[in-house]
Write an enzyme that holds these catalytic residues in place. Sequence first.
Site, PDB file in Angstrom:
ATOM      1  N   THR A  51      -4.579  14.411 -20.038  1.00 32.38           N
ATOM      2  CA  THR A  51      -4.655  12.963 -20.294  1.00 32.38           C
ATOM      3  C   THR A  51      -3.817  12.233 -19.242  1.00 32.38           C
ATOM      4  OG1 THR A  51      -2.708  12.988 -21.745  1.00 32.38           O
ATOM      5  CG2 THR A  51      -4.844  13.234 -22.830  1.00 32.38           C
ATOM      6  N   GLY A  52      -3.983  10.908 -19.188  1.00 32.30           N
ATOM      7  CA  GLY A  52      -3.084  10.060 -18.409  1.00 32.30           C
ATOM      8  C   GLY A  52      -2.965  10.415 -16.936  1.00 32.30           C
ATOM      9  N   PHE A  74      -1.611  21.351 -23.896  1.00 34.02           N
ATOM     10  CA  PHE A  74      -1.555  21.817 -25.281  1.00 34.02           C
ATOM     11  C   PHE A  74      -2.456  20.900 -26.096  1.00 34.02           C
ATOM     12  CE2 PHE A  74       1.741  23.382 -28.656  1.00 34.02           C
ATOM     13  CZ  PHE A  74       0.860  24.382 -29.033  1.00 34.02           C
ATOM     14  N   ASP A 111       1.553  26.101 -25.082  1.00 37.04           N
ATOM     15  CA  ASP A 111       2.829  25.414 -24.915  1.00 37.04           C
ATOM     16  C   ASP A 111       3.396  25.651 -23.513  1.00 37.04           C
ATOM     17  OD1 ASP A 111       5.337  24.350 -25.066  1.00 37.04           O
ATOM     18  OD2 ASP A 111       6.071  25.672 -26.659  1.00 37.04           O
ATOM     19  N   ALA A 112       3.342  24.625 -22.680  1.00 34.22           N
ATOM     20  CA  ALA A 112       3.808  24.749 -21.287  1.00 34.22           C
ATOM     21  C   ALA A 112       5.300  25.063 -21.207  1.00 34.22           C
ATOM     22  CB  ALA A 112       3.510  23.459 -20.513  1.00 34.22           C
ATOM     23  N   ALA A 141       4.489  14.958 -21.420  1.00 35.99           N
ATOM     24  CA  ALA A 141       5.132  14.035 -22.364  1.00 35.99           C
ATOM     25  C   ALA A 141       5.045  14.701 -23.726  1.00 35.99           C
ATOM     26  CB  ALA A 141       4.410  12.696 -22.370  1.00 35.99           C
ATOM     27  N   TYR A 226       9.471   6.326 -14.918  1.00 35.26           N
ATOM     28  CA  TYR A 226       9.244   4.883 -15.021  1.00 35.26           C
ATOM     29  C   TYR A 226      10.606   4.207 -15.013  1.00 35.26           C
ATOM     30  CZ  TYR A 226       7.906   0.313 -16.797  1.00 35.26           C
ATOM     31  OH  TYR A 226       7.728  -1.040 -16.928  1.00 35.26           O
ATOM     32  N   TYR A 236      14.598   1.733 -22.639  1.00 35.66           N
ATOM     33  CA  TYR A 236      13.984   2.751 -21.788  1.00 35.66           C
ATOM     34  C   TYR A 236      14.964   3.282 -20.737  1.00 35.66           C
ATOM     35  CZ  TYR A 236      10.297   5.563 -19.846  1.00 35.66           C
ATOM     36  OH  TYR A 236       9.547   6.646 -19.448  1.00 35.66           O
TER      37      TYR A 236
END
Length: 406
Positions: A51-52, A74, A111-112, A141, A226, A236
Amino acid sequence: MIVQPKVRGFICTTAHPEGCARHVGEWINYAKQEPSLTGGPQKVLIIGASTGFGLASRIVAAFGAGAKTIGVFFERPASGKRTASPGWYNTAAFEKTALAAGLYAKSINGDAFSDEIKQQTIDLIQKDWQGGVDLVIYSIASPRRVHPRTGEIFNSVLKPIGQTYHNKTVDVMTGEVSPVSIEPATEKEIRDTEAVMGGDDWALWINALFKYNCLAEGVKTVAFTYIGPELTHAVYRNGTIGRAKLHLEKTARELDTQLESALSGQALISVNKALVTQASAAIPVVPLYISLLYKIMKEKNIHEGCIEQMWRLFKERLYSNQNIPTDSEGRIRIDDWEMREDVQAEIKRLWESINTGNVETVSDIAGYREDFYKLFGFGLNGIDYERGVEIEKAIPSITVTPENPE
């Protein structure tokens, strides 16, 4: 079966297979329409590939540079009446399209953070590629991590450090703007978040790949971060996640020194722009900020999504055939358009006056919602959402067994 979005809080618990495939197709078409990357990578490992930014970088590598790719993630296949997770459908569509284009694409689901998945990945690289990985993208993430050596479980939190944070936030689905207070993190929460979201696992991956001769001369590895404006710093950049990201940056400097001396390689941090992702939707204050950011950047014609960001990262930074431009801290900045003074001044001005009554007109909360639903395959043109679909989709390189993650 007919698949409709079911939203609970910050996540959608269903995903639409055809919608996800259409979304991936749009990204692939974007990468194919751009002029191809000359001198781009040839064998790319993406950790967090479904994703992303991870998926977008996989697509740019494959369809922009013709690279062979291995993706690690995952995700959950469909089971009974429960749809698969969006990343599963995304990867099924990506692999199918890549194979049809004659591109090598294989994936590993698990699971990385575990030693087992690292070893499976290394075995595949040695067997199919005989090493030679020239780009490693690290884009994980996750809310929790089990340490592969000690078995300790760490849970990440999104909290300020030192004092309670007061600001305003928005319920994206209803458009209600309300005050929010977030209590500060404990020392344990700060340490745990660093263990999950810092650079520890990235270093374990690179060291394992190096040890087993999987990396090419001149290899690059990139992790994402970010920074954002002062408006979001308390929750953040100066909060628990920011502390973890500082650890990630420190890790980049250490890995860079190692790779430079061993392989003339590089380890880099890319500072990306704020975007609607499953991760960012859960951060208080950030969805309201993104809604304003989208409105202003679209008006100025400088808005980018994940795929445009990753295209620019590859084309204008990593593979521009010149020295990679970085800031004073050695970071790549593709948040440069977001952080432009004119953009930030406008957000600051609007932030003071935004409320439930004007949020739909002052901000692009509609665009935020649209992007949120798209993450799960909903709201795409050309898909009949009233029609039943087959929810079981195969990823060509993965055999689903009952032991696979549910």
